[in-house]
Design an enzyme around this catalytic site. Structure first.
Site, PDB file in Angstrom:
ATOM      1  N   HIS A   1      46.099  47.061  38.842  1.00  0.00           N
ATOM      2  CA  HIS A   1      45.183  47.336  37.732  1.00  0.00           C
ATOM      3  C   HIS A   1      44.227  48.467  38.106  1.00  0.00           C
ATOM      4  O   HIS A   1      43.978  49.375  37.311  1.00  0.00           O
ATOM      5  CB  HIS A   1      44.343  46.097  37.392  1.00  0.00           C
ATOM      6  CG  HIS A   1      45.095  44.939  36.860  1.00  0.00           C
ATOM      7  ND1 HIS A   1      44.942  43.663  37.367  1.00  0.00           N
ATOM      8  CD2 HIS A   1      45.995  44.824  35.844  1.00  0.00           C
ATOM      9  CE1 HIS A   1      45.706  42.825  36.689  1.00  0.00           C
ATOM     10  NE2 HIS A   1      46.364  43.510  35.770  1.00  0.00           N
TER      11      HIS A   1
ATOM     12  N   LYS B   1      47.971  31.895  29.200  1.00  0.00           N
ATOM     13  CA  LYS B   1      47.703  31.840  30.631  1.00  0.00           C
ATOM     14  C   LYS B   1      46.508  30.940  30.919  1.00  0.00           C
ATOM     15  O   LYS B   1      45.522  30.950  30.191  1.00  0.00           O
ATOM     16  CB  LYS B   1      47.407  33.247  31.176  1.00  0.00           C
ATOM     17  CG  LYS B   1      48.578  34.198  31.111  1.00  0.00           C
ATOM     18  CD  LYS B   1      48.205  35.546  31.705  1.00  0.00           C
ATOM     19  CE  LYS B   1      49.373  36.515  31.659  1.00  0.00           C
ATOM     20  NZ  LYS B   1      48.998  37.829  32.212  1.00  0.00           N
TER      21      LYS B   1
ATOM     22  N   ARG C   1      55.150  47.738  35.135  1.00  0.00           N
ATOM     23  CA  ARG C   1      55.729  47.579  36.472  1.00  0.00           C
ATOM     24  C   ARG C   1      57.241  47.620  36.431  1.00  0.00           C
ATOM     25  O   ARG C   1      57.882  48.170  37.293  1.00  0.00           O
ATOM     26  CB  ARG C   1      55.303  46.231  37.084  1.00  0.00           C
ATOM     27  CG  ARG C   1      53.836  46.106  37.344  1.00  0.00           C
ATOM     28  CD  ARG C   1      53.482  44.685  37.673  1.00  0.00           C
ATOM     29  NE  ARG C   1      53.800  43.864  36.489  1.00  0.00           N
ATOM     30  CZ  ARG C   1      53.459  42.609  36.336  1.00  0.00           C
ATOM     31  NH1 ARG C   1      52.826  41.978  37.276  1.00  0.00           N
ATOM     32  NH2 ARG C   1      53.755  41.955  35.241  1.00  0.00           N
TER      33      ARG C   1
ATOM     34  N   SER D   1      48.706  39.386  38.733  1.00  0.00           N
ATOM     35  CA  SER D   1      47.604  38.444  38.967  1.00  0.00           C
ATOM     36  C   SER D   1      48.147  37.060  39.306  1.00  0.00           C
ATOM     37  O   SER D   1      47.603  36.366  40.158  1.00  0.00           O
ATOM     38  CB  SER D   1      46.698  38.364  37.733  1.00  0.00           C
ATOM     39  OG  SER D   1      46.053  39.582  37.516  1.00  0.00           O
TER      40      SER D   1
END
Length: 161
Positions: free
Chosen positions: A17, A41, A90, A128
């Site tokens: 990030h 999440k 990614r 994360s």
């Protein structure tokens, strides 16, 4: 003035990030990192904690600010009259999800553009979720999260165990 929004849950912010922030801050006059709620999440840090952690990380970047928003990113964009969303990618799986979000956002407001930035290959594996899981099982997360928040993540995970 060229302004962009980099939205995400950032729970916690990773070196990946930070890489996107650093690069986007060079392209735009102002970059706003928007911490948003992702209902899919389970959070480690609450939203105000995430905002404070990110503020510490982005302190060297004079043109970056951090805010939070609960709702659709496109509504944040409309409210602040901002026309560019930055999303980091990614892998192909990221692209599929982010492309779908970009199309939905375009349907909701065709004046807003989404720009994709490929992550540095050094961080292409990093998420994360991976950071949280590594930390929860006692693995070393140095180099995965910015040094400014390393101890915060370790402490928070330790309190959850």
């Amino acid at each position: 003035m060229k302004v962009a929004v980099y939205p995400g849950s950032f729970d916690p912010i990773t070196k990946g990030h930070e890489d996107i922030i650093k690069r986007a801050a060079k392209v735009f006059d102002e970059l706003i990192v928007v911490v948003s709620v992702n209902p899919d999440k389970k959070g480690l840090f609450d939203i105000p904690e995430r905002v404070e952690l990110i503020k510490r990380v982005v302190k060297p970047y004079a043109n970056v600010k951090v805010e939070s928003f609960d709702g659709l990113v496109i509504n944040y964009m409309k409210t602040h009259d901002i026309k560019v969303i930055i999303k980091g990618l990614r892998a192909m799986s990221d692209f599929e999800y982010e492309f779908q979000m970009a199309l939905i956002n375009n349907k909701l407001d065709s004046s807003v553009e989404t720009l994709f930035m490929m992550t540095n290959t050094e961080y292409s594996f990093l998420s994360s979720s991976a950071v949280k899981q590594t930390a929860m099982f006692g693995g070393c997360i140095k180099g995965l999260v910015p040094d400014e928040i390393l101890n915060d993540v370790i402490k928070k995970v330790g309190n959850r165990r």
